[in-house]
Design a protein around this motif. Structure first.
Motif, PDB file in Angstrom:
ATOM      1  N   ALA A 212       1.013  -0.886  -0.145  1.00  0.00           N
ATOM      2  CA  ALA A 212       0.230   0.260   0.168  1.00  0.00           C
ATOM      3  C   ALA A 212       0.866   1.035  -0.043  1.00  0.00           C
ATOM      4  O   ALA A 212       0.790   2.382  -0.604  1.00  0.00           O
ATOM      5  CB  ALA A 212      -0.833   0.080   0.983  1.00  0.00           C
ATOM      6  N   ALA A 213       1.608   1.326   0.136  1.00  0.00           N
ATOM      7  CA  ALA A 213       3.017   2.805   1.241  1.00  0.00           C
ATOM      8  C   ALA A 213       3.542   2.125  -0.582  1.00  0.00           C
ATOM      9  O   ALA A 213       4.097   3.676  -0.954  1.00  0.00           O
ATOM     10  CB  ALA A 213       3.463   2.315   1.856  1.00  0.00           C
ATOM     11  N   ARG A 214       4.147   1.360  -1.441  1.00  0.00           N
ATOM     12  CA  ARG A 214       4.750   1.557  -2.722  1.00  0.00           C
ATOM     13  C   ARG A 214       3.261   2.096  -3.423  1.00  0.00           C
ATOM     14  O   ARG A 214       3.565   2.792  -4.462  1.00  0.00           O
ATOM     15  CB  ARG A 214       5.535   0.003  -2.939  1.00  0.00           C
ATOM     16  CG  ARG A 214       5.988  -0.017  -2.179  1.00  0.00           C
ATOM     17  CD  ARG A 214       7.060  -0.752  -2.970  1.00  0.00           C
ATOM     18  NE  ARG A 214       6.435  -2.310  -2.419  1.00  0.00           N
ATOM     19  CZ  ARG A 214       6.620  -3.279  -3.259  1.00  0.00           C
ATOM     20  NH1 ARG A 214       6.507  -3.946  -4.290  1.00  0.00           N
ATOM     21  NH2 ARG A 214       5.456  -4.608  -2.568  1.00  0.00           N
ATOM     22  N   LEU A 215       2.347   1.617  -3.491  1.00  0.00           N
ATOM     23  CA  LEU A 215       1.259   2.333  -4.390  1.00  0.00           C
ATOM     24  C   LEU A 215       1.213   4.003  -4.459  1.00  0.00           C
ATOM     25  O   LEU A 215       0.579   4.242  -4.753  1.00  0.00           O
ATOM     26  CB  LEU A 215      -0.257   1.898  -4.142  1.00  0.00           C
ATOM     27  CG  LEU A 215      -1.406   2.086  -4.822  1.00  0.00           C
ATOM     28  CD1 LEU A 215      -1.664   1.763  -6.554  1.00  0.00           C
ATOM     29  CD2 LEU A 215      -2.623   0.792  -4.219  1.00  0.00           C
ATOM     30  N   ILE A 216       0.407   4.031  -3.317  1.00  0.00           N
ATOM     31  CA  ILE A 216       0.468   5.595  -2.540  1.00  0.00           C
ATOM     32  C   ILE A 216       1.942   5.865  -3.016  1.00  0.00           C
ATOM     33  O   ILE A 216       1.823   8.010  -3.574  1.00  0.00           O
ATOM     34  CB  ILE A 216       0.507   5.949  -0.908  1.00  0.00           C
ATOM     35  CG1 ILE A 216      -0.453   5.381  -0.977  1.00  0.00           C
ATOM     36  CG2 ILE A 216       0.673   7.163  -1.081  1.00  0.00           C
ATOM     37  CD1 ILE A 216      -1.330   4.706   0.397  1.00  0.00           C
TER      38      ILE A 216
END
Length: 230
Positions: free
Chosen positions: A195-199
């Motif tokens: 999720a952090a990488r997608l953000i």
């Protein structure tokens, strides 16, 4: 400024330029069970200004689903008429049912500078990527850490019969074969990390030079300041 506030600021304008950018079309695809729906919810929780594209489908509603919220439920004749009239940005048949993204709301969002998130398969992703809105589109494919883990996730979520799970596993190989057609690929080993990488991807894409319409006049203003110096 926290991450969400920063995202909402860049969602409507380039940094400090005051000019509104066009909205993004954010495509998320993966084999069923790899985590794209959960990641889509995480992205919207991070920035509620992102709207989820509500697809049309011919499949019957599941318990608790509301027409216009989870899907626009249409009979096959109504769906086909929308396709024929050019009212679908993309459409495909999946497991015997038709799915598609109504075109009008998406185009309105792009012009208004609002980002739209799509939880769709590779067929729909290709259609959008080849549409007139391709320059406003970014695509992300989510891979499972292993096929064994993919099967485990499908079995433990308790939504599908053994027959349906077998069908989803059979389809997963073909879906994964399209990974190289996407702008970004994330292996979902850990949900928080993914999720952090997608953000981070969405944040960076919003700040691309070509998505900041106010940069050219801003730089011209800087040059005028140089010229005005004694």
């Amino acid at each position: 400024m926290n991450a969400q506030a920063a995202s909402q600021k860049t969602g409507s304008s380039g940094p400090e330029t005051g000019a509104r950018r066009r909205g993004l079309l954010i495509i998320l695809s993966s084999p069923s069970g790899a985590g794209k729906s959960t990641l889509a919810r995480r992205l919207i929780a991070w920035d509620p200004a992102i709207s989820f594209s509500v697809s049309a489908t011919t499949r019957p509603p599941r318990p608790g689903e509301v027409n216009g919220r989870e899907y626009h439920f249409r009979c096959r004749e109504e769906f086909s008429a929308m396709v024929a009239a050019g009212e679908m940005l993309e459409h495909a048949e999946v497991f015997g049912n038709l799915y598609g993204s109504p075109r009008g709301p998406v185009e309105e969002a792009v012009e208004a500078g609002r980002d739209t998130l799509f939880d769709i398969d590779w067929q729909g992703g290709q259609q959008i990527a080849n549409s007139p809105l391709k320059s406003d589109t970014i695509s992300v494919f989510i891979l499972p850490p292993s096929i064994a883990e993919l099967r485990h996730r499908l079995e433990t979520r308790g939504q599908d019969s053994a027959e349906v799970i077998a069908g989803r596993m059979a389809k997963a190989r073909d879906e994964i074969s399209h990974w190289a057609e996407y702008d970004y690929v994330l292996i979902n080993r850990d949900l928080e990390d993914t999720a952090a990488r997608l953000i981070a991807i969405v944040t960076a894409e919003r700040l691309r030079r070509e998505r900041q319409p106010g940069l050219s006049p801003f730089v011209l203003g800087l040059n005028r300041e140089f010229e005005a110096q004694p």
